[in-house]
Design an enzyme around this catalytic site. Structure first.
Site, PDB file in Angstrom:
ATOM      1  CE  LYS A 220      -1.968  41.068  44.916  1.00 39.64           C
ATOM      2  NZ  LYS A 220      -2.101  41.131  43.436  1.00 39.64           N
TER       3      LYS A 220
ATOM      4  CB  SER B 161      -7.586  34.536  43.620  1.00 39.60           C
ATOM      5  OG  SER B 161      -7.525  35.237  42.399  1.00 39.60           O
TER       6      SER B 161
ATOM      7  CD  GLU C 262      -8.222  42.456  44.030  1.00 41.69           C
ATOM      8  OE1 GLU C 262      -8.971  41.557  44.496  1.00 41.69           O
ATOM      9  OE2 GLU C 262      -7.001  42.294  43.898  1.00 41.69           O
TER      10      GLU C 262
ATOM     11  N   GLY D 159      -2.304  37.937  47.144  1.00 39.78           N
ATOM     12  CA  GLY D 159      -1.251  36.968  46.826  1.00 39.78           C
ATOM     13  C   GLY D 159      -0.825  37.098  45.387  1.00 39.78           C
TER      14      GLY D 159
ATOM     15  CE  LYS E 253      -7.145  37.469  39.359  1.00 42.72           C
ATOM     16  NZ  LYS E 253      -6.486  38.679  39.866  1.00 42.72           N
TER      17      LYS E 253
ATOM     18  CG  ASP F 122      -8.518  41.389  40.759  1.00 46.50           C
ATOM     19  OD1 ASP F 122      -8.470  42.530  40.245  1.00 46.50           O
ATOM     20  OD2 ASP F 122      -7.525  40.820  41.254  1.00 46.50           O
TER      21      ASP F 122
ATOM     22  CG  ASP G 218      -3.874  44.208  43.478  1.00 47.65           C
ATOM     23  OD1 ASP G 218      -2.721  44.561  43.740  1.00 47.65           O
ATOM     24  OD2 ASP G 218      -4.120  43.057  43.055  1.00 47.65           O
TER      25      ASP G 218
ATOM     26  CE  LYS H 265      -8.525  38.404  43.245  1.00 49.90           C
ATOM     27  NZ  LYS H 265      -7.418  39.106  43.944  1.00 49.90           N
TER      28      LYS H 265
HETATM   29  O1  OSB Z   1      -4.582  40.713  41.021  1.00 52.65           O
HETATM   30  O2  OSB Z   1      -4.625  39.691  42.860  1.00 52.65           O
HETATM   31  C1  OSB Z   1      -4.221  39.756  41.706  1.00 52.65           C
HETATM   32  C2  OSB Z   1      -2.124  36.642  40.862  1.00 52.65           C
HETATM   33  C3  OSB Z   1      -1.158  37.196  40.052  1.00 52.65           C
HETATM   34  C4  OSB Z   1      -1.217  38.537  39.765  1.00 52.65           C
HETATM   35  C5  OSB Z   1      -2.248  39.334  40.275  1.00 52.65           C
HETATM   36  C6  OSB Z   1      -3.213  38.800  41.110  1.00 52.65           C
HETATM   37  C7  OSB Z   1      -3.162  37.418  41.374  1.00 52.65           C
HETATM   38  C8  OSB Z   1      -4.173  36.716  42.165  1.00 52.65           C
HETATM   39  C9  OSB Z   1      -3.750  35.417  42.813  1.00 52.65           C
HETATM   40  O3  OSB Z   1      -5.333  37.073  42.224  1.00 52.65           O
HETATM   41  C10 OSB Z   1      -3.950  35.389  44.275  1.00 52.65           C
HETATM   42  C11 OSB Z   1      -3.266  34.185  44.892  1.00 52.65           C
HETATM   43  O4  OSB Z   1      -2.016  34.193  45.035  1.00 52.65           O
HETATM   44  O5  OSB Z   1      -3.961  33.246  45.234  1.00 52.65           O
HETATM   45 MG    MG Z   2      -5.823  41.960  42.195  1.00 54.78          MG
END
Ligand code: OSB
Ligand code: MG
Length: 372
Positions: A266, A139, A217, A294, A167, A192, A242, A165
């Site tokens: 999660k 991510s 996402e 994560g 953002k 996401d 999520d 992934k």
């Molecule tokens: O939205 O998935 C999320 C990290 C912090 C808060 C929200 C998110 C995330 C990640 C990181 O996308 C995923 C990872 O731990 O590699």
């Molecule tokens: Mg997310």
């Protein structure tokens, strides 16, 4: 069968951990985490869990400091000197605390580790895991420029990650996806939004629908199941919720309404391993695939994510990357490493299956609380 486990000692460590790269989402940037580590002791066994709360109430209302407050005032008194036959009894005991899922999850994870160690079995086996390697994705946060993002994607693909992934947020979306897709036409790719949009952006999502994304996402507000259902009817790309899914109850509502075709699970967000498994099982019966998300965990939280990612209905790559994707030095041994085929091997020892570097944690901790 196992015997009762008495929680004889509880320790909480506040461990600062600096990320290799700042991680930017639509709600903010993280560079340093104060990781709340919970350890529960019974006899000569110790179990470990991690709280995924952030510094501020952005991703969720919980923060590091509210988590520590709930732990000290409510969770420790509920479990200290108490005996439990199994994790379900432990979970029921702490369930009297409403919400505050991230710190409850840390306690429950620690109990699962303790319980699995008392039986001499790997955690993933107790959970009903079906694989010894899990698919690892990466991510990637919002970057200063599209070129910089593309450099990072190249770096992770060269390391062996098989799914990317990225953002998105208003102003960092369609053009970014267009250029990333042009550079990487075949790479499994998803986006996401961390709830940064609303239904007024519907044409933007209809446009994103053309880029062969694995999923989109959490486009909208975490409470807005109705508009997610409306959007899902208008686009072919699966929506994956999520932030919206805090419990089995919301998973049921989202599936019934057609708000989501995939669920990111999660353990911190849903309040532990038992809730994670319940959502997994419910989604499985309805043919809704899941994957494990994560929160930039250290090796302790990561070990629990890896165990969950062995469940049968985990049918997409996970946001569970190797230790060195996040931190210069992890707090477990061995660290989690990426195999050449883009997988992470599941540790096979009892409990979480990795050793916690206790001296390292004690040295690094800025606060340690103990109860016995
Ligand atoms: O939205 O998935 C999320 C990290 C912090 C808060 C929200 C998110 C995330 C990640 C990181 O996308 C995923 C990872 O731990 O590699
Ligand atoms: Mg997310």
């Amino acid at each position: 069968m196992g015997q009762k486990l008495k929680v004889e000692k509880v320790d909480i460590f506040i461990v600062p951990m600096e990320l290799k790269y700042p991680f930017t989402t639509s709600f903010g940037t993280e560079k340093k985490r104060r990781v709340v580590i919970v350890s529960l002791e019974s006899g000569d066994l110790k179990g470990w869990g991690e709280c995924t709360a952030g510094e501020g109430p952005w991703y969720s209302y919980e923060t590091v400091d509210t988590a520590v407050h709930i732990a000290k005032e409510f969770l420790v008194p509920l479990v200290l000197k108490q005996e439990f036959n199994n994790p379900t009894e432990f979970y029921q005991r702490i369930s009297v605390v409403r919400g505050n899922n991230m710190i409850k999850a840390a306690f429950e994870e620690a109990f699962w580790d303790l319980y699995a160690k008392s039986l001499g079995k790997p955690l993933y086996v107790l959970l009903g895991g079906v694989r010894t390697k899990i698919f690892s994705g990466v991510s990637i946060g919002i970057k200063g420029s599209i070129d910089e993002l593309i450099r990072h994607i190249n770096m992770y693909l060269n390391m062996g990650y098989r799914r990317i992934k990225i953002k998105i947020k208003p102003g960092w979306d369609i053009e970014v996806v267009r250029q990333v897709r042009r550079q990487f036409p075949e790479t499994p790719l998803q986006v996401d939004a961390n709830a940064a949009y609303d239904i007024s952006y519907i044409t933007l999502f209809e446009e994103l629908d053309k880029y062969n994304l694995l999923m989109i996402e959490q486009p909208f507000h975490y409470e807005d199941l109705v508009d997610h259902a409306y959007l899902q009817k208008r686009i072919g790309t699966p929506i994956c919720l999520d932030e919206s899914i805090h419990s089995i109850h919301l998973a049921k509502a989202a599936i019934a309404l057609g708000s989501t075709r995939v669920i990111n699970i999660k353990p911190g967000r849903v309040g532990g391993i038992i809730q994670s498994k319940e959502i997994h099982d419910y989604a499985k019966e309805r043919n809704i695939p899941v994957w494990i998300g994560g929160m930039l965990e250290s090796g302790i939280g990561r070990a629990h994510l890896v165990a969950l990612a062995t469940l049968p209905n985990v049918r997409y790559p996970n946001d569970v990357s190797a230790s060195d994707r996040y931190y210069h030095e992890d707090i477990v041994e061995p660290e989690f490493k990426l195999n050449k085929d883009g997988t992470i091997s599941v540790p096979n020892g009892p409990g979480i299956g990795v050793e916690v570097k206790e001296e390292f944690i004690e040295e690094k901790a800025i606060d340690i609380f103990e109860w016995s």
